[in-house]
Design an enzyme around this catalytic site. Structure first.
Site, PDB file in Angstrom:
ATOM      1  N   SER A   1       0.811  -1.220   0.000  1.00 27.10           N
ATOM      2  CA  SER A   1       0.000   0.000   0.000  1.00 27.10           C
ATOM      3  C   SER A   1       0.843   1.268   0.000  1.00 27.10           C
ATOM      4  O   SER A   1       0.298   2.369  -0.113  1.00 27.10           O
ATOM      5  CB  SER A   1      -0.943   0.009   1.209  1.00 27.10           C
ATOM      6  OG  SER A   1      -0.213   0.045   2.414  1.00 27.10           O
TER       7      SER A   1
ATOM      8  N   LYS B   1      -6.617   4.949   7.762  1.00 26.46           N
ATOM      9  CA  LYS B   1      -5.464   5.719   7.298  1.00 26.46           C
ATOM     10  C   LYS B   1      -5.820   7.199   7.163  1.00 26.46           C
ATOM     11  O   LYS B   1      -5.015   8.073   7.520  1.00 26.46           O
ATOM     12  CB  LYS B   1      -4.977   5.161   5.959  1.00 26.46           C
ATOM     13  CG  LYS B   1      -4.370   3.768   6.058  1.00 26.46           C
ATOM     14  CD  LYS B   1      -4.029   3.215   4.686  1.00 26.46           C
ATOM     15  CE  LYS B   1      -3.434   1.819   4.785  1.00 26.46           C
ATOM     16  NZ  LYS B   1      -3.135   1.234   3.456  1.00 26.46           N
TER      17      LYS B   1
END
Length: 728
Positions: A598, A641
């Site tokens: 990611s 996030k």
């Protein structure tokens, strides 16, 4: 013993053992194997016991069929509606947009909780359907999925669906021919206690007669000794010897009483045994060690026999979670028990005296529910899995379910179930339930879905209820749920929050101005804890062939993502990389290192910034995977996030366009940060880089080189975004 003839014919032989025809199982009949019987034959009846259950002429109370036994028809009938008290309505007009699915309640007290566990299962329709079929057809089931999704609840539900009239008691008798080979007999449930009472009564009468005879003999000896004063000492000695002889021989009378190792007399439903983490003895049965193995002081071997979970679950359900943790030899023996439907009990310790004892085969005709996470299949014995698959079903437990008005009503019922199950929590107001449903949406990680991780959600219910109860309130409110969300943070989230605060103290986070080769990446700790992870890149002259060097304890997938990024850099950059070393550092990655891909767009942005000497806006954080063609691919944990970026003080966050549908941040963060979805690396660079002349020149060059490829990739990513892509 007026009732002896109605219970059991007590043993008549001198040794006190049960008659051979009562004790011995028929040896000329091969036991029926579970895999060879039809489902109707496997159901059996009270007369289908291994032994002479037909000898009992006493009354046997057979449970009368109830409405519950005929209730279960299809999966649609089970928990498909939420029942409420009379006078409470469901408004279908607002159900689609209402968080409670149109349920008009003041609190969870208005919601009726089903009595049966199978009706309380929420979301796992396929697994529940399989459990119903498996209960009817007596099939084994293996359930694989994340913890807390309802595997153990479904296993318990199956035990309530199995017939009750098949239950049996299991007795172990002394074997007069070989004390180390006790005999086994099964009788209808409830008969075992009657048989033991009859044997105890017979043993008591025999001991009473022997006692009278002993004292008569002792009295005669003492009387004779008194008449002969010269032999008083000899008389006392003789009386003591007689007493010892009678005490020694009386143990044979006690051995006539059988040992009931399985007692289902008071069982109202089919047995359910949770054998998770059980050692071999607890699972397969054992024989206790006897320190006195001779001299008349030893305990008869049949009294030392202990049943295993496989025997206690006869005619019921054996549940084994994390089945891959069982020893390989134990799995092999479990496989034998499944195949044969019976398994002899012996000592599991080679050094124990119990290892010399082995009973006749003990019935263990159970349905096994094996459960585990995805790694359970790797270490599970292949032959055992083949048995389950050959005579049953395999089912994967879902993590999320589509958000519908009906499901929201079921989630409201879930809160009511948790309150009732705990018994000490105040009922939740409608606003509190709405907040919990919002949290279920957020924890799903997917838009228009609800999480099926009910154990962690139930923990939140209990913490909120405890807060209300501590303040002596009769209702749990929305404020209590909000406070519980803060108190029930995971260890990873607490560490992440502390980590962010310490970084602020030491100025390790940069959220202002522009810096070349430095990008604020985003990562997830555990399952629900976001954290900002800066990535730095530096270009240095190569001492040999140019190479990419990445540090920060990168794991395999992260290393591969760096290699993919290097392919994009070679394509986009005019610099001759054969003469350059590219150093990439994941700043303060910690002992756990970096796993997953990611951070791919973060690494690509940092390296391109360092190569072109163009600064990166430090008020921006980003997350996303990257293909070798420059497409930005979806990742997991975007909600956590984004919240981590907001906590760290960032103003903008870049996410994959395909993840746009998965964003469900808390209300408090919506005004703190702007979310920019991107579908390719040029869009990322356009947002992240600053310094107009250099930035515009780089973007024009990139578009001239790869414009066609990006036009094609945008269409591919756009089509993927509408089909629930799997996070990388």
């Amino acid at each position: 013993m007026s009732n002896d003839t109605n219970v059991d014919d007590p043993p008549e032989d001198a040794t006190g053992a049960a008659p051979e025809e009562e004790q011995a199982q028929p040896q000329d009949q091969e036991p029926a194997r579970q895999g060879d019987r039809s489902p109707l034959e496997e159901g059996g009846g009270q007369g289908d016991d291994v032994g002479n259950g037909d000898e009992f002429d006493g009354p046997i109370d057979e449970p009368e069929p109830t409405e519950e036994d005929d209730d279960i028809e299809t999966v649609e009938d089970l928990g498909s509606t939420v029942e409420v008290d009379p006078g409470v309505e469901i408004d279908d007009d607002i159900a689609e947009d209402d968080l409670l699915g149109g349920l008009k309640i003041d609190s969870t007290e208005d919601i009726e909780v089903p009595d049966r566990l199978v009706d309380q299962v929420i979301g796992q329709d396929e697994a529940r359907d399989i459990i119903i079929k498996a209960a009817k057809q007596r099939r084994h089931v293996m359930m694989i999925g994340s913890p807390g999704t309802g595997k153990s609840m479904l296993a318990k539900a199956m035990s309530q669906l199995l017939p009750k009239e098949d239950l049996q008691d299991v007795l172990v008798y002394h074997n007069p021919d070989d004390g180390n080979a006790p005999k086994v007999r099964t009788v209808p449930a409830g008969k075992g206690e009657q048989i033991i009472d009859a044997h105890k009564e017979e043993a008591r009468k025999r001991n009473q007669m022997r006692s009278i005879l002993m004292w008569v003999i002792i009295a005669i000896i003492i009387g004779y000794a008194i008449l002969s004063p010269a032999s008083i000492l000899l008389g006392i000695l003789a009386a003591g010897i007689v007493w010892l002889i009678f005490r020694y021989t009386s143990r044979g009378t006690d051995a006539m009483v059988p040992n009931m190792i399985v007692n289902n007399g008071n069982q109202r439903t089919a047995p359910f045994e949770d054998a998770t983490g059980a050692h071999a003895g607890a699972l397969l049965g054992d024989v206790r060690h006897d320190p006195f193995q001779s001299g008349g002081m030893e305990t008869p071997s049949h009294d030392r026999v202990e049943p295993g979970s496989i025997h206690k679950s006869n005619k019921g359900v054996l549940f084994v979670d994390e089945i891959n943790t069982l020893d390989v030899r134990t799995q092999q023996k479990l496989m034998t028990a499944i195949q044969e439907g019976e398994f002899a009990i012996t000592g599991q310790s080679e050094r124990s005296s119990g290892a010399m004892v082995q009973t006749e085969p003990v019935p263990c005709d159970f349905i096994m529910i094996a459960a585990g996470n995805l790694d359970a299949m790797e270490n599970m014995h292949p032959a055992l899995r083949n048995r389950v698959k050959g005579y049953g079903y395999e089912v994967y437990m879902e993590d999320t379910i589509e958000d519908t008005p009906e499901m929201r009503r079921k989630y409201a019922r879930f809160v009511a179930q948790e309150v009732e199950r705990d018994g000490r929590l105040p009922h939740f107001t409608d606003e509190a339930v709405e907040e919990l449903i919002l949290e279920a949406k957020r924890r799903s990680g997917r838009k228009n879905h609800l999480t099926l991780h009910f154990r962690s959600l139930g923990g939140l219910v209990r913490v909120a209820g405890d807060i209300a109860r501590a303040e002596d309130r009769d209702r749990t409110t929305r404020e209590d749920v909000l406070q519980a969300k803060q108190r029930s943070r995971s260890i990873e989230q607490q560490l992440a929050d502390d980590y962010i605060e310490r970084r602020k103290d030491y100025e390790l986070q940069v959220t202002e101005d522009g810096v070349e080769g430095r990008v604020n990446g985003l990562a997830v700790m555990g399952e629900d804890s976001g954290i900002m992870l800066p990535v730095m890149a530096e270009i240095a002259p190569a001492q040999g062939p140019g190479q990419v060097i990445a540090t920060g304890q990168l794991k395999e997938m992260a290393e591969e993502s760096v290699q993919n990024v290097s392919a994009i850099i070679k394509k986009f950059s005019d610099v001759n990389l054969s003469e350059k070393d590219i150093h990439i550092q994941f700043v303060q990655a910690g002992e756990g290192g970096v796993d997953g891909d990611s951070a791919s767009i973060t690494v690509a942005t940092a390296v391109i910034s360092a190569l072109e000497d163009i600064p990166v806006d430090q008020s921006i954080a980003m997350t996303g995977s990257l293909s070798v063609r420059g497409d930005v691919l979806p990742v997991g944990g975007v909600t956590h996030k984004i919240e981590a970026a907001a906590k760290a003080g960032c103003e903008t966050v870049i996410i994959p366009k395909a993840n746009e549908q998965d964003v469900m941040i808390e209300d408090e963060y919506e005004e703190m940060i702007d979310i920019v979805p991107c579908s390719n690396i040029s869009e990322v660079l356009e947002v992240a880089l600053i310094g107009q002349p250099e930035k515009d020149s780089l973007l024009d060059r990139l578009k001239s080189i790869t414009g066609t490829a990006f036009d094609q990739s945008q269409g591919a990513v756009g089509s993927a975004s509408g089909s629930n892509p799997s996070p990388q």
